[in-house]
Scaffold this motif. Sequence first.
Motif, PDB file in Angstrom:
ATOM      1  N   PRO A  80       0.833  -1.216   0.000  1.00  7.30           N
ATOM      2  CA  PRO A  80       0.000   0.000   0.000  1.00  7.30           C
ATOM      3  C   PRO A  80       0.864   1.261   0.000  1.00  7.30           C
ATOM      4  O   PRO A  80       1.944   1.296   0.602  1.00  7.30           O
ATOM      5  CB  PRO A  80      -0.813  -0.130   1.289  1.00  7.30           C
ATOM      6  CG  PRO A  80      -0.772  -1.579   1.645  1.00  7.30           C
ATOM      7  CD  PRO A  80       0.555  -2.081   1.170  1.00  7.30           C
ATOM      8  N   ARG A  81       0.407   2.282  -0.681  1.00  6.16           N
ATOM      9  CA  ARG A  81       1.063   3.599  -0.741  1.00  6.16           C
ATOM     10  C   ARG A  81       2.494   3.500  -1.281  1.00  6.16           C
ATOM     11  O   ARG A  81       3.390   4.173  -0.787  1.00  6.16           O
ATOM     12  CB  ARG A  81       1.060   4.269   0.636  1.00  6.16           C
ATOM     13  CG  ARG A  81      -0.296   4.377   1.293  1.00  6.16           C
ATOM     14  CD  ARG A  81      -0.215   5.173   2.582  1.00  6.16           C
ATOM     15  NE  ARG A  81       0.829   4.681   3.457  1.00  6.16           N
ATOM     16  CZ  ARG A  81       0.695   3.654   4.288  1.00  6.16           C
ATOM     17  NH1 ARG A  81      -0.430   2.975   4.335  1.00  6.16           N
ATOM     18  NH2 ARG A  81       1.704   3.291   5.065  1.00  6.16           N
ATOM     19  N   SER A  82       2.711   2.670  -2.260  1.00  9.66           N
ATOM     20  CA  SER A  82       4.056   2.502  -2.807  1.00  9.66           C
ATOM     21  C   SER A  82       4.025   2.625  -4.319  1.00  9.66           C
ATOM     22  O   SER A  82       3.004   2.372  -4.967  1.00  9.66           O
ATOM     23  CB  SER A  82       4.650   1.136  -2.413  1.00  9.66           C
ATOM     24  OG  SER A  82       3.927   0.081  -3.027  1.00  9.66           O
ATOM     25  N   LEU A  83       5.164   3.015  -4.872  1.00  6.28           N
ATOM     26  CA  LEU A  83       5.346   3.125  -6.318  1.00  6.28           C
ATOM     27  C   LEU A  83       6.613   2.391  -6.723  1.00  6.28           C
ATOM     28  O   LEU A  83       7.613   2.399  -5.990  1.00  6.28           O
ATOM     29  CB  LEU A  83       5.453   4.595  -6.745  1.00  6.28           C
ATOM     30  CG  LEU A  83       4.211   5.470  -6.673  1.00  6.28           C
ATOM     31  CD1 LEU A  83       4.548   6.875  -7.137  1.00  6.28           C
ATOM     32  CD2 LEU A  83       3.083   4.894  -7.501  1.00  6.28           C
ATOM     33  N   ARG A  84       6.574   1.803  -7.884  1.00  6.55           N
ATOM     34  CA  ARG A  84       7.756   1.132  -8.446  1.00  6.55           C
ATOM     35  C   ARG A  84       8.170   1.877  -9.713  1.00  6.55           C
ATOM     36  O   ARG A  84       7.364   2.042 -10.633  1.00  6.55           O
ATOM     37  CB  ARG A  84       7.446  -0.329  -8.765  1.00  6.55           C
ATOM     38  CG  ARG A  84       8.604  -1.080  -9.432  1.00  6.55           C
ATOM     39  CD  ARG A  84       8.154  -2.460  -9.868  1.00  6.55           C
ATOM     40  NE  ARG A  84       9.186  -3.142 -10.640  1.00  6.55           N
ATOM     41  CZ  ARG A  84      10.043  -4.031 -10.147  1.00  6.55           C
ATOM     42  NH1 ARG A  84       9.967  -4.349  -8.853  1.00  6.55           N
ATOM     43  NH2 ARG A  84      10.956  -4.611 -10.913  1.00  6.55           N
ATOM     44  N   CYS A 103       9.337   3.074  -3.803  1.00  4.83           N
ATOM     45  CA  CYS A 103       9.180   4.132  -2.802  1.00  4.83           C
ATOM     46  C   CYS A 103       7.911   3.885  -1.991  1.00  4.83           C
ATOM     47  O   CYS A 103       6.843   3.662  -2.572  1.00  4.83           O
ATOM     48  CB  CYS A 103       9.107   5.503  -3.476  1.00  4.83           C
ATOM     49  SG  CYS A 103      10.547   5.905  -4.488  1.00  4.83           S
ATOM     50  N   GLN A 104       8.050   3.953  -0.679  1.00  6.29           N
ATOM     51  CA  GLN A 104       6.910   3.815   0.223  1.00  6.29           C
ATOM     52  C   GLN A 104       6.626   5.181   0.849  1.00  6.29           C
ATOM     53  O   GLN A 104       7.548   5.867   1.305  1.00  6.29           O
ATOM     54  CB  GLN A 104       7.225   2.799   1.326  1.00  6.29           C
ATOM     55  CG  GLN A 104       6.081   2.528   2.279  1.00  6.29           C
ATOM     56  CD  GLN A 104       5.131   1.479   1.746  1.00  6.29           C
ATOM     57  OE1 GLN A 104       5.540   0.605   0.987  1.00  6.29           O
ATOM     58  NE2 GLN A 104       3.874   1.561   2.121  1.00  6.29           N
ATOM     59  N   PHE A 105       5.343   5.593   0.873  1.00  7.07           N
ATOM     60  CA  PHE A 105       4.976   6.918   1.365  1.00  7.07           C
ATOM     61  C   PHE A 105       4.128   6.821   2.623  1.00  7.07           C
ATOM     62  O   PHE A 105       3.481   5.790   2.889  1.00  7.07           O
ATOM     63  CB  PHE A 105       4.227   7.701   0.282  1.00  7.07           C
ATOM     64  CG  PHE A 105       5.075   8.017  -0.920  1.00  7.07           C
ATOM     65  CD1 PHE A 105       5.842   9.161  -0.949  1.00  7.07           C
ATOM     66  CD2 PHE A 105       5.127   7.149  -2.006  1.00  7.07           C
ATOM     67  CE1 PHE A 105       6.642   9.460  -2.048  1.00  7.07           C
ATOM     68  CE2 PHE A 105       5.917   7.430  -3.106  1.00  7.07           C
ATOM     69  CZ  PHE A 105       6.683   8.588  -3.129  1.00  7.07           C
ATOM     70  N   VAL A 106       4.116   7.908   3.373  1.00 11.83           N
ATOM     71  CA  VAL A 106       3.415   7.941   4.656  1.00 11.83           C
ATOM     72  C   VAL A 106       1.905   7.894   4.456  1.00 11.83           C
ATOM     73  O   VAL A 106       1.182   7.235   5.205  1.00 11.83           O
ATOM     74  CB  VAL A 106       3.818   9.200   5.453  1.00 11.83           C
ATOM     75  CG1 VAL A 106       2.995   9.339   6.733  1.00 11.83           C
ATOM     76  CG2 VAL A 106       5.303   9.157   5.783  1.00 11.83           C
ATOM     77  N   ALA A 107       1.397   8.616   3.471  1.00 13.30           N
ATOM     78  CA  ALA A 107      -0.050   8.735   3.275  1.00 13.30           C
ATOM     79  C   ALA A 107      -0.338   8.810   1.784  1.00 13.30           C
ATOM     80  O   ALA A 107       0.562   8.668   0.939  1.00 13.30           O
ATOM     81  CB  ALA A 107      -0.593   9.953   4.015  1.00 13.30           C
ATOM     82  N   GLU A 108      -1.601   9.066   1.449  1.00 14.88           N
ATOM     83  CA  GLU A 108      -2.013   9.165   0.055  1.00 14.88           C
ATOM     84  C   GLU A 108      -3.214  10.088  -0.051  1.00 14.88           C
ATOM     85  O   GLU A 108      -3.717  10.603   0.954  1.00 14.88           O
ATOM     86  CB  GLU A 108      -2.367   7.771  -0.488  1.00 14.88           C
ATOM     87  CG  GLU A 108      -3.483   7.088   0.270  1.00 14.88           C
ATOM     88  CD  GLU A 108      -3.720   5.665  -0.204  1.00 14.88           C
ATOM     89  OE1 GLU A 108      -3.116   5.282  -1.227  1.00 14.88           O
ATOM     90  OE2 GLU A 108      -4.497   4.951   0.437  1.00 14.88           O
TER      91      GLU A 108
END
Length: 470
Positions: A80-84, A103-108
Amino acid sequence: MTGEHDCREHVPDESRRILPLFTPFLNLALLASLLLGLCLLSACGISTDAEQARVCRSVLPALNPGAAITVERIQAGLAPRSLRVEYMAQFPDRPILQRFAICQFVAEGLSAKKAELEGLATEEGPLSGASLYLLKRYYLDTPEGSAGDPGSPLGANVIEIPEGAAYWLQQILVSLPRTAIYALLSVAFALVFGLSGRINLAFGELAAVGSAATIAGASVVLGFGASSPVLGLAAGLAAALFAGAIHSAVGGYFTIGRVVSASPQPSLIATVGFSLFLMEYLRLVQSPVTVWLPPIWSQAWPLVRAGEFIVSLTPITVITAGIGLVAALALLWLVQATRFGRSWRAYADDPKAAALMGVDGPRLLVQTLALAGAMAGLSGMLIVAQYGGLGFAGGFQYGLKALIAAIIGGIGSIPGAMLGGFAVGLFETLWSAYLPIEARDMALYVALVVFLVFRPGGLLGFRDPTPRPV
């Protein structure tokens, strides 16, 4: 006899007097809500967030010092909340390397922390907490980090067109939201002037009220732990329509409905006072600091290209322009095909004859003010969705240019107001694209003077300099 039948057809009998005062406003709100739902459903297929993608791309030069980076593909990660991000790194003394970063992010969504990086992994494994902190603190948060973004993937499979046509098309696409905003505000002017012969100069500030209400509605959703843009914009839409309608109905009732005079000047001055009141009211309520929503659905869709220049369109641009278009069409239907519309047209043509046929003038005026305020509030919502926010004094320029659009289109004519909004938006876009932008507003005011001299009634108005007593 046809006109008489048309007037009598919309006269409410005793059994119909229980109809809500804001029935037209509620109908428009329902149609706008349905439109927003359709647009948001189409936007749900967007798998990547443009702001998160920019942050993830920006870390690539730090992971590959001295290499030329070419981004090949960006897609949602498994977590969840990640991009490749898949990319090629070309070093001066090595073969080209095929690499990736997750990249993993705190929120969306609408959360203010959606672009804050909380994890980073490559084909070599995840970065340690200390390395991630140093990367964020001493690279991403610096101007060099922001400038290090290697850009989106270049392999857009689109048709090639001439460079001049591509530049012109891109300018037109960028202008769509601004044109929709001007058209909605111009219609608000036309609704009130067409019925009462009075100009309400507070619609720009009512758009700012709608913007503040949109922020408040989205904040309520965020307060309950939901960061979905769909829920946030839906709540913002409802809040903007309600706030715009209520403020316009109450303020317009005292500045237009209660200021009875043969001359429109006292009412005009009263609306100036109302606009100043709203400006200070917003400054005290939301503070002088503008609250901004993070960008949503801003991933560029490539359409055509001219060499390396790619003409693109963002989903949020399609949504805001679509909402404006359907809201305008819904208003035309409301005026042409409903009891309210027949009452409005009858009273606008001949107030005394309409009153003799049973049309309640004060009630109709309040309904019209509420409807016009809802349109202004909707324009404020579109400003927030497209640009992020609007300050407490930011509505003045929007209102002034919308008034110019209403005059150019033929003030008092709803189709003319829409045409005028399109004309002003197109004029600003083309002037900004090919001529000095600092002279754009002056040129617009000169164009207004030209219209007042040669076509006082506007594009769809009358040729007579005084189409109605003002």
